[in-house]
Motif scaffolding. Sequence first.
Motif, PDB file in Angstrom:
ATOM      1  N   ARG A 267      19.061  33.468  -7.299  1.00 31.52           N
ATOM      2  CA  ARG A 267      17.828  33.089  -7.991  1.00 31.52           C
ATOM      3  C   ARG A 267      16.577  33.418  -7.189  1.00 31.52           C
ATOM      4  N   ASN A 268      16.685  33.366  -5.857  1.00 31.58           N
ATOM      5  CA  ASN A 268      15.555  33.715  -4.996  1.00 31.58           C
ATOM      6  C   ASN A 268      16.068  34.543  -3.819  1.00 31.58           C
ATOM      7  N   THR A 296      15.184  42.475 -12.336  1.00 30.54           N
ATOM      8  CA  THR A 296      15.799  41.154 -12.491  1.00 30.54           C
ATOM      9  C   THR A 296      14.959  40.020 -11.898  1.00 30.54           C
ATOM     10  N   HIS A 297      13.993  40.357 -11.032  1.00 33.22           N
ATOM     11  CA  HIS A 297      13.222  39.345 -10.321  1.00 33.22           C
ATOM     12  C   HIS A 297      11.734  39.705 -10.343  1.00 33.22           C
ATOM     13  N   TRP A 310      11.426  37.100  -3.871  1.00 30.51           N
ATOM     14  CA  TRP A 310      11.575  37.520  -5.258  1.00 30.51           C
ATOM     15  C   TRP A 310      12.327  36.421  -6.019  1.00 30.51           C
ATOM     16  N   LYS A 311      11.733  35.999  -7.126  1.00 33.97           N
ATOM     17  CA  LYS A 311      12.316  34.941  -7.963  1.00 33.97           C
ATOM     18  C   LYS A 311      12.877  35.534  -9.230  1.00 33.97           C
ATOM     19  N   GLN A 312      14.048  35.042  -9.625  1.00 34.22           N
ATOM     20  CA  GLN A 312      14.748  35.551 -10.805  1.00 34.22           C
ATOM     21  C   GLN A 312      13.908  35.371 -12.064  1.00 34.22           C
TER      22      GLN A 312
END
Length: 313
Positions: A267-268, A296-297, A310-312
Motif C-alpha cells: 500500500r505504501n 498503481t500508486h 508512493w501510496k496505492q
Amino acid sequence: MMEPLQMRITSLVCFVFGLVIYFNMTHKNITPKETHVEESYITPRQPKPKEVYAEESYEPLQSMDHYPNTFPVRHCGSNQTYVDFGSGDILTDEQKANVEKCFSSYMDVIQDSYDAELIDRNIRYTSHSYLTQQSVVIEAGGHRGIDTGEINSRFRPGYYYVLEPVPSFYNLLVQKFNESKNVVVFNFGIDSSDGTFHIQESSNDAVSIFAPRNETGEKIYIVDTTKFFEKISVRSRDVDLITMDCEGCEYAVLDRLLTTDYIRHFRNIQFQPHRIDRICFPLRRYCWYQELLRKTHKLSFQFKFLWENWKQL
C-alpha cells in the motif's frame, strides 16, 4: 629606634603600595569590554555542495532478447541483475521522453532536494498515520534503529519486520527493541538473489553489497526478495508500508515489485535511492520507476532523487 606608631604607618604604606603594583600587573589589559550577543548563537548549517555523479552511458537492447511476455534482465558489473525497463515497448514514447527529462534534470534538482529534506526530514516518520495494530511494516536496512524507533513509537503497527544483514547492527537492534513485541529483526538483507558477502568487522557505517567484493572479514547473508515475501505471506496479508534505506537493495526490490503482482500487495512504498558506482544505472532506473509506479500508486511526498513515498491508488 623607630617609634611603634611610625613602624605601623610604614608597614601599612608598604602593604598598600604592594597591592597597587599587584593589581596593575595582574589586571593589565583586562578591562571589561562591551559584549554583543547575536540573535542566534548556532552557526548556520552550510549548504550541502552539489553532488557530482557521472553515470555510465546506457544503450537499450536492440532486439528483445527475452521470452515473450517477460521482462529483459541484464547483468551488472557487480554480478547483480537488473530489469531493463528502457528496452522494447515496456514504456510508451511519452514515458521514455519523461525518463530522459527526469535523467537530465538530476544536477538541477538534487541540491533543492537536499535543502527541502533538511527542513522537513521527519516526514518519512510522521506521514504514516494510516498504520494500525493490524498493519504490516517492512523495513529494509535497519542499521542502528533510528527509523524503526521513530515509526514504531508513533504508530505501533501490529507487525514490524526489520532486515539487517550486518551482525553488529542486528545485535544492536535486537537489544534495542527487546521490549517491543511487534518488532521482529532478521539477520539478512534482500536483493535479486540469494548470496553471501564479506565486510570488515570494524565497519561502523551502513554497508552495501555493491561495494567491491572481498573474501575476508565478517560474512553477511542476502535472501532473494521473493523468498522473503513468501516467508511472511505477503499475498495473504497486504503490507501497509515497506521503507527502504538499504544501500542499493531498493533497486532489486522495486524491480521485483514492478514485474510481479506483488505490487498490488504494497500500500505504501517508501525508499531512498542510492547512487553507488557498482549499481547499474541508478539514475536511469530511478526515472523508470517514476513512470512505472504511477500505474498503481501516487506520490504522497518526494524529495526527488533522495527520499519519497508512493501510496496505492
